[in-house]
Motif scaffolding. Structure first.
Motif, short mmCIF file in Angstrom:
data_model
loop_
_atom_site.label_atom_id
_atom_site.label_comp_id
_atom_site.label_asym_id
_atom_site.label_seq_id
_atom_site.Cartn_x
_atom_site.Cartn_y
_atom_site.Cartn_z
N GLY A 1 -12.64 82.23 -35.00
CA GLY A 1 -11.31 82.09 -34.41
C GLY A 1 -11.03 80.68 -33.94
O GLY A 1 -11.44 79.70 -34.58
N LEU A 2 -10.35 80.58 -32.81
CA LEU A 2 -9.84 79.30 -32.33
C LEU A 2 -10.81 78.61 -31.38
O LEU A 2 -11.42 79.25 -30.52
N VAL A 3 -10.91 77.29 -31.56
CA VAL A 3 -11.44 76.44 -30.50
C VAL A 3 -10.38 75.38 -30.25
O VAL A 3 -9.76 74.87 -31.18
N CYS A 4 -10.16 75.08 -28.98
CA CYS A 4 -9.19 74.06 -28.63
C CYS A 4 -9.70 73.30 -27.42
O CYS A 4 -10.69 73.68 -26.79
N LEU A 5 -9.02 72.21 -27.11
CA LEU A 5 -9.32 71.46 -25.90
C LEU A 5 -8.40 71.96 -24.80
O LEU A 5 -7.18 71.91 -24.94
N ASP A 6 -8.96 72.47 -23.72
CA ASP A 6 -8.17 72.86 -22.54
C ASP A 6 -8.16 71.71 -21.55
O ASP A 6 -9.22 71.24 -21.12
N VAL A 7 -6.97 71.24 -21.20
CA VAL A 7 -6.81 70.28 -20.12
C VAL A 7 -6.29 71.08 -18.92
O VAL A 7 -5.15 71.55 -18.92
N ILE A 8 -7.17 71.29 -17.94
CA ILE A 8 -6.91 72.24 -16.86
C ILE A 8 -6.57 71.49 -15.57
O ILE A 8 -7.36 70.67 -15.08
N GLN B 1 -11.86 69.83 -41.09
CA GLN B 1 -10.65 69.65 -41.88
C GLN B 1 -10.32 68.17 -42.04
O GLN B 1 -10.40 67.40 -41.08
N PRO B 2 -9.92 67.75 -43.25
CA PRO B 2 -9.60 66.34 -43.48
C PRO B 2 -8.25 65.92 -42.90
O PRO B 2 -7.95 64.74 -42.80
N ARG B 3 -7.44 66.90 -42.53
CA ARG B 3 -6.12 66.59 -41.96
C ARG B 3 -5.85 67.52 -40.78
O ARG B 3 -6.44 68.59 -40.67
N GLY B 4 -4.94 67.08 -39.94
CA GLY B 4 -4.56 67.91 -38.78
C GLY B 4 -5.21 67.42 -37.50
O GLY B 4 -6.09 66.55 -37.51
N ASP B 5 -4.76 67.98 -36.39
CA ASP B 5 -5.24 67.62 -35.06
C ASP B 5 -5.90 68.82 -34.40
O ASP B 5 -5.50 69.97 -34.65
N VAL B 6 -6.86 68.56 -33.54
CA VAL B 6 -7.49 69.64 -32.76
C VAL B 6 -6.46 70.22 -31.80
O VAL B 6 -5.79 69.48 -31.08
N PRO B 7 -6.28 71.56 -31.79
CA PRO B 7 -5.32 72.16 -30.86
C PRO B 7 -5.66 71.83 -29.40
O PRO B 7 -6.84 71.73 -29.04
N CYS B 8 -4.62 71.67 -28.60
CA CYS B 8 -4.81 71.32 -27.19
C CYS B 8 -3.96 72.25 -26.34
O CYS B 8 -2.79 72.52 -26.66
N ALA B 9 -4.53 72.75 -25.26
CA ALA B 9 -3.82 73.63 -24.34
C ALA B 9 -3.74 72.97 -22.96
O ALA B 9 -4.76 72.53 -22.43
N VAL C 1 0.15 76.42 -21.96
CA VAL C 1 1.05 75.93 -23.00
C VAL C 1 0.16 75.36 -24.10
O VAL C 1 -0.49 74.33 -23.90
N LEU C 2 0.11 76.05 -25.24
CA LEU C 2 -0.78 75.66 -26.33
C LEU C 2 -0.03 74.91 -27.40
O LEU C 2 1.00 75.38 -27.90
N TYR C 3 -0.54 73.75 -27.76
CA TYR C 3 -0.07 73.04 -28.96
C TYR C 3 -1.00 73.45 -30.09
O TYR C 3 -2.06 72.85 -30.28
N ASP C 4 -0.64 74.54 -30.78
CA ASP C 4 -1.44 75.06 -31.89
C ASP C 4 -1.04 74.26 -33.12
O ASP C 4 -0.07 74.59 -33.80
N THR C 5 -1.77 73.24 -33.41
CA THR C 5 -1.35 72.15 -34.27
C THR C 5 -1.29 72.53 -35.75
O THR C 5 -1.35 73.70 -36.12
N ASN C 6 -1.21 71.49 -36.55
CA ASN C 6 -1.16 71.64 -38.00
C ASN C 6 -2.55 71.77 -38.62
O ASN C 6 -2.72 71.57 -39.81
N LEU C 7 -3.53 72.10 -37.80
CA LEU C 7 -4.90 72.22 -38.29
C LEU C 7 -5.06 73.54 -39.06
O LEU C 7 -4.81 74.61 -38.50
#
Length: 300
Positions: free
Chosen positions: A12-19, A91-99, A113-119
């Motif tokens: 599933g998803l891994v993202c960077l959480d800025v808390i 992935q060769p393109r896209g950004d790591v999702p950030c919340a 607020v999740l930025y579920d990117t183009n990854l």
């Protein structure tokens, strides 16, 4: 990991959480100082790996990352926890999702607020590289349903050629009320549904949701729904409902990842051969401990 001990894989998803921890949730268009701020590895499947590792289960994560500072932080944190990241799809393109996560010290609530990117998400082709003989349980966080259904079908084919003791258990979490995710409910041996999904269908309790949605799971499957402070309910293959009360901490500190903690603890207990009632109670107990601490350290 003991020699020959099989692992649990979370997909599933891994993202960077800025808390940001604040005294109370801020009003719109206001300027507020936070009490503290931290980076934390997040995402449902990622958090569940953290909890499984803390509980002592050998585990691995499968999801997408793109090279960069965020991915470096995330991989280092996985490794610090002892979580295998060999199945990460780079992935060769896209950004790591950030919340961006705001945690209220007053209420313990978390607003995300999740930025579920183009990854791109991991695909069935990526999953072909997984050696299924190493795993006793694979858990999917419902995302790209078509690809994930193909992954599950591969596990089903694997299971057909194996004796009962060597088959891989399949679990699925359907959290978001999106129509295209619902068919995945029919593919899991254990299916977790969220309070949000249940309420989307008009159900007002976990028990009501399980009765109403049981027809969506395969015969012999177990359906589980956690309902925050109301605890959790489950319906096993026999159709009997079991319930566990919640175990709230004395002071609510941080509910971010509580659902992922519950799911992981239930999977851990069921994989150890515990009864459904014991697993449900264990899940609620560990999730309650998580709500009383910042992050995940200290749940065991």
């Amino acid at each position: 990991m003991a020699a020959g001990e099989k692992r649990i894989l979370c997909v599933g998803l891994v993202c960077l959480d800025v808390i940001s921890v604040v005294e109370a949730f801020p009003a719109e268009d206001s300027d507020t100082r936070c009490l503290s701020q931290r980076w934390q590895r997040g995402g449902n499947a990622s958090n569940s790996c953290t909890v499984l590792a803390l509980l002592g289960a050998p585990c691995a994560f499968m999801g997408s990352l793109a090279p960069g500072h965020a991915a470096d932080f995330i991989v280092a944190d996985f490794r610090r926890r002892g979580v295998d990241v060999s199945h990460v799809a780079w992935q060769p393109r896209g950004d790591v999702p950030c919340a961006c996560c705001v945690v209220s010290a007053a209420s313990g609530s978390r607003t995300i607020v999740l930025y579920d990117t183009n990854l791109p998400d991991v695909t069935a082709r990526d999953f072909e590289r997984v050696d299924l003989s190493q795993y006793k349980w694979i858990h999917w966080e419902a995302r790209n349903a078509g690809e994930q259904a193909a992954m599950v079908r591969r596990v089903e084919r694997h299971n057909q050629s194996r004796p009962a003791g060597e088959r891989v258990r399949i679990s699925v979490e359907v959290e978001k009320p999106r129509e295209e995710l619902l068919p995945l409910m029919a593919l899991g041996h254990v299916v977790f549904i969220s309070k949000d999904l249940a309420r989307h269908f008009g159900y007002r309790s976990a028990a009501e949701a399980l009765r109403g949605l049981r027809h969506r799971v395969q015969p012999g499957a177990t359906l589980i729904c956690a309902w925050a402070e109301a605890g959790a309910d489950a319906m096993g293959p026999d159709g009997e409902l079991v319930h566990s009360d919640a175990f709230p901490p004395e002071t609510l500190v941080d509910t971010l990842g509580a659902g992922d903690t519950f799911n992981a603890a239930v999977i851990f207990a069921l994989a150890e051969g515990k009864s459904l009632q014991d697993a449900l109670t264990f899940g609620c107990r560990i999730a309650g401990k998580k709500c009383g601490i910042e992050g995940f350290d200290g749940i065991v």
